[in-house]
Design a protein around this motif. Structure first.
Motif, PDB file in Angstrom:
ATOM      1  N   TYR A  27       1.101  -1.025  -0.033  1.00 14.83           N
ATOM      2  CA  TYR A  27      -0.030   0.052   0.145  1.00 14.83           C
ATOM      3  C   TYR A  27       0.844   1.364   0.097  1.00 14.83           C
ATOM      4  CZ  TYR A  27      -3.411   3.544   1.411  1.00 14.83           C
ATOM      5  OH  TYR A  27      -4.213   4.392   1.352  1.00 14.83           O
ATOM      6  N   SER A  28       2.073   1.089   0.711  1.00 21.58           N
ATOM      7  CA  SER A  28       2.917   2.224   0.672  1.00 21.58           C
ATOM      8  C   SER A  28       3.458   2.681  -0.583  1.00 21.58           C
ATOM      9  CB  SER A  28       4.030   2.101   1.969  1.00 21.58           C
ATOM     10  OG  SER A  28       4.939   3.288   1.685  1.00 21.58           O
ATOM     11  N   LYS A  29       4.031   1.597  -1.250  1.00 26.19           N
ATOM     12  CA  LYS A  29       4.495   1.830  -2.577  1.00 26.19           C
ATOM     13  C   LYS A  29       3.523   2.291  -3.381  1.00 26.19           C
ATOM     14  CE  LYS A  29       7.685  -2.033  -1.978  1.00 26.19           C
ATOM     15  NZ  LYS A  29       8.426  -3.375  -2.446  1.00 26.19           N
ATOM     16  N   MET A  30       2.362   1.784  -3.342  1.00 22.61           N
ATOM     17  CA  MET A  30       1.287   2.434  -4.305  1.00 22.61           C
ATOM     18  C   MET A  30       0.929   3.766  -3.931  1.00 22.61           C
ATOM     19  SD  MET A  30      -2.599   0.483  -5.001  1.00 22.61           S
ATOM     20  CE  MET A  30      -2.972   0.695  -3.269  1.00 22.61           C
ATOM     21  N   GLU A  31       1.019   4.237  -2.694  1.00 21.73           N
ATOM     22  CA  GLU A  31       0.777   5.550  -2.290  1.00 21.73           C
ATOM     23  C   GLU A  31       1.876   6.414  -2.717  1.00 21.73           C
ATOM     24  OE1 GLU A  31      -0.679   7.783   1.828  1.00 21.73           O
ATOM     25  OE2 GLU A  31       0.951   6.213   2.045  1.00 21.73           O
ATOM     26  N   THR A  32       3.053   6.194  -2.709  1.00 25.28           N
ATOM     27  CA  THR A  32       4.135   6.834  -3.169  1.00 25.28           C
ATOM     28  C   THR A  32       3.929   6.867  -4.784  1.00 25.28           C
ATOM     29  OG1 THR A  32       5.506   5.859  -1.427  1.00 25.28           O
ATOM     30  CG2 THR A  32       6.663   6.947  -3.489  1.00 25.28           C
ATOM     31  N   GLU A  33       3.433   6.111  -5.412  1.00 26.63           N
ATOM     32  CA  GLU A  33       3.379   6.198  -6.806  1.00 26.63           C
ATOM     33  C   GLU A  33       2.251   7.110  -7.202  1.00 26.63           C
ATOM     34  OE1 GLU A  33       2.669   3.408 -10.930  1.00 26.63           O
ATOM     35  OE2 GLU A  33       3.319   2.450  -8.892  1.00 26.63           O
ATOM     36  N   VAL A  34       1.365   7.174  -6.467  1.00 28.60           N
ATOM     37  CA  VAL A  34       0.184   8.116  -6.673  1.00 28.60           C
ATOM     38  C   VAL A  34       0.526   9.648  -6.455  1.00 28.60           C
ATOM     39  CG1 VAL A  34      -2.059   8.795  -6.178  1.00 28.60           C
ATOM     40  CG2 VAL A  34      -1.671   6.546  -6.377  1.00 28.60           C
ATOM     41  N   GLU A  35       1.164   9.873  -5.286  1.00 30.17           N
ATOM     42  CA  GLU A  35       1.980  11.053  -5.033  1.00 30.17           C
ATOM     43  C   GLU A  35       2.807  11.572  -5.805  1.00 30.17           C
ATOM     44  OE1 GLU A  35       1.318  13.291  -2.192  1.00 30.17           O
ATOM     45  OE2 GLU A  35      -0.545  11.998  -1.877  1.00 30.17           O
ATOM     46  N   GLN A  36       3.761  10.829  -6.643  1.00 32.84           N
ATOM     47  CA  GLN A  36       4.392  11.243  -7.586  1.00 32.84           C
ATOM     48  C   GLN A  36       3.883  11.769  -8.820  1.00 32.84           C
ATOM     49  OE1 GLN A  36       7.324   8.049  -7.696  1.00 32.84           O
ATOM     50  NE2 GLN A  36       8.633   8.710  -5.797  1.00 32.84           N
ATOM     51  N   MET A  37       2.658  11.359  -8.869  1.00 34.00           N
ATOM     52  CA  MET A  37       1.922  11.885 -10.239  1.00 34.00           C
ATOM     53  C   MET A  37       2.076  13.513 -10.177  1.00 34.00           C
ATOM     54  SD  MET A  37      -1.178   9.539 -10.518  1.00 34.00           S
ATOM     55  CE  MET A  37      -1.919  10.100 -12.013  1.00 34.00           C
ATOM     56  N   SER A  38       1.985  14.236 -11.280  1.00 38.05           N
ATOM     57  CA  SER A  38       2.142  15.639 -11.448  1.00 38.05           C
ATOM     58  C   SER A  38       0.722  16.203 -11.113  1.00 38.05           C
ATOM     59  CB  SER A  38       2.965  16.002 -12.579  1.00 38.05           C
ATOM     60  OG  SER A  38       2.207  15.639 -13.587  1.00 38.05           O
ATOM     61  N   ASP A  39       0.711  17.337 -11.003  1.00 41.06           N
ATOM     62  CA  ASP A  39      -0.704  18.025 -10.915  1.00 41.06           C
ATOM     63  C   ASP A  39      -1.479  17.777 -12.492  1.00 41.06           C
ATOM     64  OD1 ASP A  39      -0.190  18.762  -8.365  1.00 41.06           O
ATOM     65  OD2 ASP A  39      -0.013  20.718  -8.621  1.00 41.06           O
ATOM     66  N   ALA A  40      -0.624  18.246 -13.474  1.00 38.76           N
ATOM     67  CA  ALA A  40      -1.139  18.060 -15.029  1.00 38.76           C
ATOM     68  C   ALA A  40      -1.746  16.576 -15.291  1.00 38.76           C
ATOM     69  CB  ALA A  40      -0.283  18.116 -15.994  1.00 38.76           C
ATOM     70  N   GLU A  41      -1.098  15.704 -14.603  1.00 39.78           N
ATOM     71  CA  GLU A  41      -1.390  14.312 -14.775  1.00 39.78           C
ATOM     72  C   GLU A  41      -2.591  13.641 -14.095  1.00 39.78           C
ATOM     73  OE1 GLU A  41       2.302  11.384 -15.423  1.00 39.78           O
ATOM     74  OE2 GLU A  41       2.260  12.222 -13.242  1.00 39.78           O
ATOM     75  N   ILE A  42      -2.642  14.371 -12.682  1.00 35.34           N
ATOM     76  CA  ILE A  42      -3.938  13.900 -11.866  1.00 35.34           C
ATOM     77  C   ILE A  42      -5.165  14.509 -12.218  1.00 35.34           C
ATOM     78  CG2 ILE A  42      -3.470  15.678 -10.130  1.00 35.34           C
ATOM     79  CD1 ILE A  42      -4.502  12.095  -9.476  1.00 35.34           C
ATOM     80  N   VAL A  43      -5.276  15.783 -12.734  1.00 40.26           N
ATOM     81  CA  VAL A  43      -6.461  16.473 -13.216  1.00 40.26           C
ATOM     82  C   VAL A  43      -7.059  15.922 -14.357  1.00 40.26           C
ATOM     83  CG1 VAL A  43      -5.554  18.524 -11.635  1.00 40.26           C
ATOM     84  CG2 VAL A  43      -5.085  18.363 -14.365  1.00 40.26           C
ATOM     85  N   SER A  44      -5.995  15.346 -15.210  1.00 39.06           N
ATOM     86  CA  SER A  44      -6.521  14.773 -16.679  1.00 39.06           C
ATOM     87  C   SER A  44      -6.720  13.515 -16.902  1.00 39.06           C
ATOM     88  CB  SER A  44      -5.640  15.548 -17.528  1.00 39.06           C
ATOM     89  OG  SER A  44      -4.257  15.085 -17.468  1.00 39.06           O
ATOM     90  N   CYS A  45      -6.207  12.629 -15.880  1.00 36.76           N
ATOM     91  CA  CYS A  45      -6.326  11.195 -15.994  1.00 36.76           C
ATOM     92  C   CYS A  45      -7.676  10.640 -15.889  1.00 36.76           C
ATOM     93  CB  CYS A  45      -5.210  10.665 -15.131  1.00 36.76           C
ATOM     94  SG  CYS A  45      -5.576  10.398 -13.186  1.00 36.76           S
ATOM     95  N   ASN A  46      -7.786   9.227 -16.348  1.00 37.31           N
ATOM     96  CA  ASN A  46      -8.960   8.586 -16.225  1.00 37.31           C
ATOM     97  C   ASN A  46      -8.641   7.700 -15.039  1.00 37.31           C
ATOM     98  OD1 ASN A  46     -10.747   6.369 -16.456  1.00 37.31           O
ATOM     99  ND2 ASN A  46     -11.271   7.165 -18.532  1.00 37.31           N
ATOM    100  N   PHE A  47      -9.579   8.186 -14.060  1.00 39.02           N
ATOM    101  CA  PHE A  47      -9.433   7.473 -12.735  1.00 39.02           C
ATOM    102  C   PHE A  47      -9.804   5.781 -12.522  1.00 39.02           C
ATOM    103  CE2 PHE A  47      -9.803  10.632  -9.045  1.00 39.02           C
ATOM    104  CZ  PHE A  47      -8.921  11.334  -9.635  1.00 39.02           C
ATOM    105  N   GLU A  48     -10.702   5.553 -13.352  1.00 37.68           N
ATOM    106  CA  GLU A  48     -10.800   4.088 -13.613  1.00 37.68           C
ATOM    107  C   GLU A  48      -9.819   3.292 -14.279  1.00 37.68           C
ATOM    108  OE1 GLU A  48     -14.650   3.483 -15.490  1.00 37.68           O
ATOM    109  OE2 GLU A  48     -15.892   4.296 -14.002  1.00 37.68           O
ATOM    110  N   GLU A  49      -9.359   4.050 -15.506  1.00 42.18           N
ATOM    111  CA  GLU A  49      -7.985   3.215 -15.969  1.00 42.18           C
ATOM    112  C   GLU A  49      -6.888   3.015 -15.213  1.00 42.18           C
ATOM    113  OE1 GLU A  49      -7.155   5.345 -19.450  1.00 42.18           O
ATOM    114  OE2 GLU A  49      -8.615   4.590 -20.875  1.00 42.18           O
ATOM    115  N   TRP A  50      -6.567   4.216 -14.402  1.00 38.17           N
ATOM    116  CA  TRP A  50      -5.405   4.305 -13.358  1.00 38.17           C
ATOM    117  C   TRP A  50      -5.869   3.207 -12.150  1.00 38.17           C
ATOM    118  CZ3 TRP A  50      -0.550   5.602 -12.952  1.00 38.17           C
ATOM    119  CH2 TRP A  50       0.034   6.519 -14.136  1.00 38.17           C
ATOM    120  N   ALA A  51      -6.965   3.385 -11.700  1.00 38.76           N
ATOM    121  CA  ALA A  51      -7.268   2.165 -10.573  1.00 38.76           C
ATOM    122  C   ALA A  51      -7.124   0.791 -11.284  1.00 38.76           C
ATOM    123  CB  ALA A  51      -8.666   2.699 -10.121  1.00 38.76           C
ATOM    124  N   ASP A  52      -7.585   0.540 -12.393  1.00 40.69           N
ATOM    125  CA  ASP A  52      -7.315  -0.664 -12.884  1.00 40.69           C
ATOM    126  C   ASP A  52      -5.846  -1.120 -12.965  1.00 40.69           C
ATOM    127  OD1 ASP A  52      -8.487  -3.278 -14.204  1.00 40.69           O
ATOM    128  OD2 ASP A  52      -7.160  -2.763 -15.848  1.00 40.69           O
TER     129      ASP A  52
END
Length: 436
Positions: A27-52
């Motif tokens: 879970y910690s590694k997964m949390e770190t990977e999400v935290e490292q996403m840039s603002d541009a990535e997070i506001v424009s990404c498809n949540f369902e695709e990233w969740a899968d």
């Protein structure tokens, strides 16, 4: 009395990292990977695709045990037994006595690190193996359980020797299976919550990006997107699915006109394992017709060979089991219920007649449902093999690997005969299938 070996050497199971800490690290590694996403990535990404994507990437493969493929080996050894007079002057602590070691090799698949976890629910005992091999590429992993006996201890069991050793293994192995089940239960719980956990992390990261954007807008300082920002669409992970029974084959420039020896051996091994399972639960299969028994075999074969069919037309008749390969050669098998030696000989001739110049590897599967004395059937089949084959070997009491000469084609055909005992005493139990 028996003695389990393995303590103090090899590998111990279920005594390493606490399972909660193990899954928390994922879970910690997964949390770190999400935290490292840039603002541009997070506001424009498809949540369902990233969740899968992330749920697939961080999911854990549970342990699968293949009990029908457990192998046993026997070797001579020296067995240590305590000296009842140890402690007295000049007395040794133990004696070394001639004995045997029975090794059970247990194949498995899944994440090998799971064997090191301490699950929250556990048996207060030690679990160890003398030999441990992790899964690799298309090969399953394995671990062993070893048992040592003096020769006298086994001889004292008489006819119950094999049953005694098997029972000792099953009693010991049941605790291993319980612990594996406890670990797998926590794996299932972790995997089932991954998607929801990822969605929560993504929402948290997006709120952080939205908060920064609001501050930027208030200060009238535009956001600058990095020219090196990665593509926001996640790369789909492709899971490697390993089929334990399918081994890579070497393609030759000129294909053989017959199916390979390895395919022929594999098909018969599948039939043997299926038939042995049917013997152990004979009450389930006793009422089946010849065609229904064949269908049980076909159902198993179809999990390994897509072209396995039943009642396929072949030359001058129909064959019960037919598996055709790319070079158009085929495996041919005939299923028969034992109704006497004459009809057995007819079944042999029938499957031989079905063969063509390409089909030089055939099998006959015999089921006994009516004869109380299965050894008598074994004796009659052996007698037939003695008189009618060029040569044969008998790797097990109910298996004959024969070389049969077909005179009309002047060729030798590989013939495998497998016999299975499904006889039950109907008077010993009630079953609606037998009331008529």
């Amino acid at each position: 009395m028996y003695y389990r070996t393995g303590w103090g050497c090899g590998k111990e199971f279920f005594n390493g990292i606490d399972s909660r800490n193990y899954f928390a690290s994922f879970y910690s590694k997964m949390e770190t990977e999400v935290e490292q996403m840039s603002d541009a990535e997070i506001v424009s990404c498809n949540f369902e695709e990233w969740a899968d994507y992330l749920a697939t990437k961080y999911s854990v493969v549970p342990i699968s045990i293949f009990e029908t493929n457990i192998e046993k080996t026997l070797s001579e050894t020296k067995v240590k037994r305590a000296n009842p007079f140890r402690g007295y002057p000049g007395e040794r602590d133990y004696f070394e006595i001639d004995g045997v070691q029975v090794r059970f090799k247990i194949p498995f698949d899944g994440d090998p690190s799971l064997f090191e976890l301490q699950p929250s629910s556990r048996i207060l005992s030690r679990f160890a193996t003398q030999s441990f091999v992790s899964p690799h590429d298309e090969d399953c992993g394995s671990f062993t359980l070893d048992f040592e006996y003096t020769k006298q201890e086994l001889q004292d069991k008489g006819d119950a020797m094999a049953e005694y050793v098997q029972k000792q293994f099953e009693n010991e192995f049941s605790s291993y299976k319980t612990m594996i089940g406890n670990v797998n239960a926590e794996v299932t719980s972790f995997n089932s919550g991954l998607t929801a956990s990822v969605m929560s992390l993504l929402e948290k990261r997006k709120k952080k990006a939205d908060s920064f954007s609001a501050i930027s807008n208030a200060l009238q300082i535009p956001l600058t997107a990095s020219k090196n920002a990665p593509n926001t669409k996640p790369i789909q992970l492709k899971r490697i699915v390993r089929q334990s029974s399918a081994k890579p084959t070497v393609k030759t420039a000129i294909p053989e006109p017959c199916i390979s020896d390895s395919d022929y051996e594999n098909i018969n091994n599948i039939i043997l394992m299926c038939g042995t399972t049917m013997e152990k639960t004979a009450r389930t299969y006793f009422a089946n017709t010849e065609e229904e028994l064949r269908d049980h075999l076909l159902a198993t074969l179809n999990t390994h060979y897509e072209s396995a069919t039943g009642e396929t037309f072949r030359k001058i008749g129909k064959t019960d089991i037919h598996i055709e390969f790319e070079n158009k050669a085929a495996f041919i098998g005939e299923c028969k219920i034992w109704h006497g030696e004459r009809l057995f000989q007819g079944a042999i001739q029938q499957v031989i007649n079905y063969s063509t110049w390409r089909d030089m590897k055939v099998s006959v599967i015999i089921f006994n449902k009516e004869n109380q004395s299965f050894p008598a059937i074994i004796s009659k089949i052996k007698s037939w093999a003695d008189s009618n084959t060029v040569s044969y070997t008998q790797p097990q009491a109910n298996i004959w690997k024969c070389k049969y000469h077909r005179q009309d084609m002047n060729v030798d055909i590989q013939l495998m005969i497998l016999a299975f005992d499904l006889y039950v005493d109907k008077s010993q139990f009630k079953d609606s299938r037998y009331e008529n």
